[in-house]
Motif scaffolding. Structure first.
Motif, mmCIF file in Angstrom:
data_model
loop_
_atom_site.group_PDB
_atom_site.id
_atom_site.type_symbol
_atom_site.label_atom_id
_atom_site.label_comp_id
_atom_site.label_asym_id
_atom_site.label_seq_id
_atom_site.Cartn_x
_atom_site.Cartn_y
_atom_site.Cartn_z
ATOM 1 N N ALA A 8 3.670 -10.623 -0.612
ATOM 2 C CA ALA A 8 4.222 -11.349 -1.756
ATOM 3 C C ALA A 8 3.174 -11.477 -2.861
ATOM 4 N N GLU A 56 0.921 -9.362 -3.453
ATOM 5 C CA GLU A 56 0.767 -8.023 -4.024
ATOM 6 C C GLU A 56 1.996 -7.603 -4.819
ATOM 7 N N GLY A 57 3.058 -8.438 -4.793
ATOM 8 C CA GLY A 57 4.262 -8.103 -5.547
ATOM 9 C C GLY A 57 5.226 -7.195 -4.826
ATOM 10 N N GLU A 59 9.296 -10.872 -2.359
ATOM 11 C CA GLU A 59 9.340 -12.223 -2.924
ATOM 12 C C GLU A 59 9.917 -13.161 -1.877
ATOM 13 N N SER A 72 10.970 -6.193 -3.104
ATOM 14 C CA SER A 72 11.047 -6.009 -4.557
ATOM 15 C C SER A 72 11.639 -4.644 -4.893
ATOM 16 N N ARG A 91 11.523 -1.644 -7.518
ATOM 17 C CA ARG A 91 10.718 -1.060 -8.590
ATOM 18 C C ARG A 91 11.554 -0.027 -9.326
ATOM 19 N N GLU A 130 9.201 0.131 -14.656
ATOM 20 C CA GLU A 130 8.064 -0.610 -14.104
ATOM 21 C C GLU A 130 7.021 0.344 -13.525
ATOM 22 N N ASP A 174 -5.290 -2.469 -6.350
ATOM 23 C CA ASP A 174 -4.116 -3.340 -6.420
ATOM 24 C C ASP A 174 -3.011 -2.686 -7.239
ATOM 25 N N ARG A 228 0.685 -1.378 -5.840
ATOM 26 C CA ARG A 228 1.937 -1.859 -6.445
ATOM 27 C C ARG A 228 2.823 -0.696 -6.885
ATOM 28 N N TRP A 252 5.566 1.371 -3.887
ATOM 29 C CA TRP A 252 6.833 1.000 -3.262
ATOM 30 C C TRP A 252 7.916 1.923 -3.774
#
Length: 249
Positions: free
Chosen positions: A96, A98-99, A102, A112, A114, A118, A194, A198, A201
């Motif tokens: 969470a 790291e995105g 959620e 999440s 993507r 994004e 990081d 992200r 995904w």
């Protein structure tokens, strides 16, 4: 570029990577001094249960086993991995941060989603950070420094050849991280890692052509490494920019 082309062809700069004679201490050769007995082997547990679950969840995310938009509970995932809910919940909290997921109160964690925009934004930010550093390193790092990265580039090709997206994601991150680590700036490495994570995904789309995309991306790693070893700065600049413009993993 097919795997055979990336791995089987002779490289014109291979001689630059020939290891030199190195003095090896007696202890490193297995010899002992002062009559000391050899030390017993040590068994070290490299990862905690939480770390193992975190790795497994990341692989499931990248591979699409955990579907974007779906909600998963810690107890259900714990049963899937044969552990209690606690290490799963701890690992999910890291994801969470790291995105990747959620928190959904009283339900679990939603993966999440993507979208293309994004991912394009993430690729743009990565390029702003990594491209100037790579170009600077291309002028400063000797061939021997780049040669040490050859196994990492080859690992991306091996993973791409079998379509293992999770293994490719890890080897891709390892290669980029090793390149940036040559700058000596650990904060840069952490920030770039990081952003890279992200961007890995999966999209909500068909998996058709995914192996071909991975092979093309992996071949850019080997071509870039060859150009860096040769200090062909024109080719390096072209390959680095192309690599980020076409990045999708």
């Amino acid at each position: 570029m097919e795997q055979g082309g990336a791995r089987g062809n002779a490289r014109p700069y291979a001689s630059a990577c020939t290891p030199q004679d190195v003095h090896v201490p007696e202890q490193a050769r297995g010899e002992h001094t002062h009559g000391e007995p050899p030390a017993p082997p040590r068994v070290v547990q490299r990862h905690s249960v939480r770390g193992q679950i975190l790795d497994a969840l990341r692989a499931a995310l990248v591979g699409g086993e955990l579907a974007p938009g779906e909600v998963y509970s810690a107890p259900a995932l714990g049963a899937r991995f044969g552990v209690s809910a606690t290490p799963v919940r701890e690992a999910m909290q890291q994801l969470a941060a790291e995105g990747a997921v959620e928190v959904v109160p009283n339900r679990g964690f939603r993966v999440s989603e993507r979208g293309p925009r994004e991912l394009a934004e993430l690729a743009e930010v990565r390029a702003l950070i990594e491209v100037p550093v790579m170009l600077r390193l291309a002028r400063a790092v000797p061939a021997s420094g780049w040669c040490a990265l050859r196994p990492l580039a080859d690992a991306t090709v091996a993973a791409a050849a079998v379509g293992d997206r999770a293994a490719y994601a890890e080897s891709d991150r390892a290669f980029h991280g090793a390149v940036l680590a040559l700058s000596g700036n650990q904060q840069l490495v952490a920030v770039a890692d990081d952003l890279h994570r992200r961007s890995q995904w999966p999209l909500v789309s068909s998996s058709a052509g995914r192996r071909a995309d991975l092979l093309a991306d992996a071949s850019e790693h080997t071509a870039l490494l060859d150009a860096l070893i040769a200090r062909d700065l024109t080719v390096v600049q072209s390959l680095v920019r192309e690599h980020f413009n076409g990045a999708d993993v």
